[in-house]
Enzyme design. Structure first.
Site, PDB file in Angstrom:
ATOM      1  N   ASP A 209      -3.967  -4.540 -40.426  1.00  0.00           N
ATOM      2  CA  ASP A 209      -4.034  -3.110 -40.759  1.00  0.00           C
ATOM      3  C   ASP A 209      -5.326  -2.533 -40.186  1.00  0.00           C
ATOM      4  O   ASP A 209      -6.404  -3.130 -40.321  1.00  0.00           O
ATOM      5  CB  ASP A 209      -4.000  -2.908 -42.273  1.00  0.00           C
ATOM      6  CG  ASP A 209      -3.976  -1.436 -42.648  1.00  0.00           C
ATOM      7  OD1 ASP A 209      -2.888  -0.839 -42.596  1.00  0.00           O
ATOM      8  OD2 ASP A 209      -5.051  -0.894 -42.979  1.00  0.00           O
ATOM      9  N   GLU A 252      -0.005   2.150 -39.068  1.00  0.00           N
ATOM     10  CA  GLU A 252      -1.154   1.490 -38.436  1.00  0.00           C
ATOM     11  C   GLU A 252      -1.158  -0.013 -38.679  1.00  0.00           C
ATOM     12  O   GLU A 252      -2.181  -0.666 -38.484  1.00  0.00           O
ATOM     13  CB  GLU A 252      -2.457   2.101 -38.944  1.00  0.00           C
ATOM     14  CG  GLU A 252      -2.782   1.830 -40.394  1.00  0.00           C
ATOM     15  CD  GLU A 252      -2.137   2.822 -41.358  1.00  0.00           C
ATOM     16  OE1 GLU A 252      -2.599   2.905 -42.506  1.00  0.00           O
ATOM     17  OE2 GLU A 252      -1.186   3.528 -40.952  1.00  0.00           O
TER      18      GLU A 252
END
Length: 334
Positions: A209, A252
């Site tokens: 992440d 993301e």
């Protein structure tokens, strides 16, 4: 696509007329020569009877004179008659042979074209009548257009295959980062778990992440945010093995499937990727990532493995981000 005779330069009606004209011409020539032979035979018979009548009127009709006349006819007119018949037969053969020869060549060419040899052509004898050349030219025109059609078909098939391959690539590729998409990730993970189960090999899953990405996106703009995602995907791909699978899991988040990899090795890889991203000179400042690691065990399904890696990723973010955390088997989400 349906092909007609008109597509090849001659209509079906014209072709039928041409064949009829060829047949009529052959019959006409044969009839003329046979008629000439018949006329010659009739002339010989008439001459024979005229000589006999002349001998009777002169009172010279007897066995000796009759034998003399027959001998003269046999020695002169009969050879001429036989020669005429021979010439007629030869002429008939010469008229029939071009037809047979052309049909043979057309048959060979048709079989060749049917087998895919579209370059095959028919070349009639230069002594053949004009009608034969016209028929051969029509056939060759048909063969040429068939060859062009086959070439076009091959080009269309290649183009269709290329487009299908492109569609297949696009269906499993993330458009922004050019790594695998979520669908491709799920398919690959299931396949790798099945393979690891059959061969009793290790398998690790890495979830990544980008830290504070929403804040980065809001501050620097969506274009800079897209640039960060592309660069992170590139850095991950360049720092894992060719047969490791990198995918954009969503937003993301990225996922990396590491086949034939134990947890110690997977942690080394994860730390290397984290460090490289941290040191990379992004245009709008420093970017870091958090990583969660999970190792597959016998009896663990794909969803459970993903959940364990996600729990480890959550722990890495909760502990301050920019670090690697390893999943504990059976750990519940906080």
């Amino acid at each position: 696509m349906i092909w007609t005779g008109r597509d090849f330069g001659v209509s079906g009606c014209e072709m039928e007329k041409l064949l009829r004209r060829l047949s009529l011409r052959r019959r006409l020539f044969i009839g003329i020569f046979l008629g000439m032979a018949a006329v010659l035979a009739l002339y010989t018979a008439i001459a024979y009877y005229q000589i006999i009548n002349a001998l009777r009127e002169a009172g010279l009709y007897n066995d000796l004179s009759l034998q003399t006349v027959r001998r003269i006819l046999l020695g002169s007119l009969l050879p001429v008659l036989l020669a005429g018949l021979s010439i007629s037969a030869l002429a008939a053969i010469l008229q029939i042979y071009p037809v047979v020869n052309l049909i043979r060549r057309l048959t060979i060419a048709a079989h060749a074209i049917a087998s895919g040899q579209f370059h095959h052509r028919v070349h009639p004898s230069r002594w053949a009548p004009y009608d034969f050349h016209l028929l051969a030219d029509s056939f060759n025109l048909m063969a040429t257009q068939l060859e062009q059609y086959a070439l076009t078909q091959k080009q269309q098939q290649r183009e269709l295959q290329r487009r299908n391959e492109l569609l297949e690539y696009l269906s499993v590729t993330d458009a922004l980062t050019q790594v695998g998409n979520h669908r491709a990730f799920q398919e690959h993970l299931h396949a790798q778990i099945n393979l690891a189960c059959r061969r009793e090999r290790s398998l690790c899953l890495m979830l990544i992440d980008v830290d504070h990405f929403k804040q980065y996106n809001d501050t620097c703009g969506h274009l800079q945010g897209d640039l960060v995602l592309r660069e992170v995907a590139r850095l991950i791909t360049e720092n894992v093995r060719d047969y490791d699978f990198v995918a954009r899991y969503g937003g993301e988040e990225f996922a990396v499937i590491l086949p034939d990899t134990d947890m110690d090795t997977a942690r080394v890889v994860a730390e290397r990727v984290r460090h490289i991203v941290e040191q990379h000179p992004f245009p709008k400042g420093r970017v870091t990532i958090s990583i969660g690691l999970a190792q597959w065990r016998a009896g663990v399904d794909p969803n459970t493995l993903i959940q364990e890696a996600d729990n480890a990723l959550y722990e890495a973010k909760r502990s301050g981000r920019n670090q690697v955390c390893i999943a504990m088997p059976g750990e519940k989400a906080a």
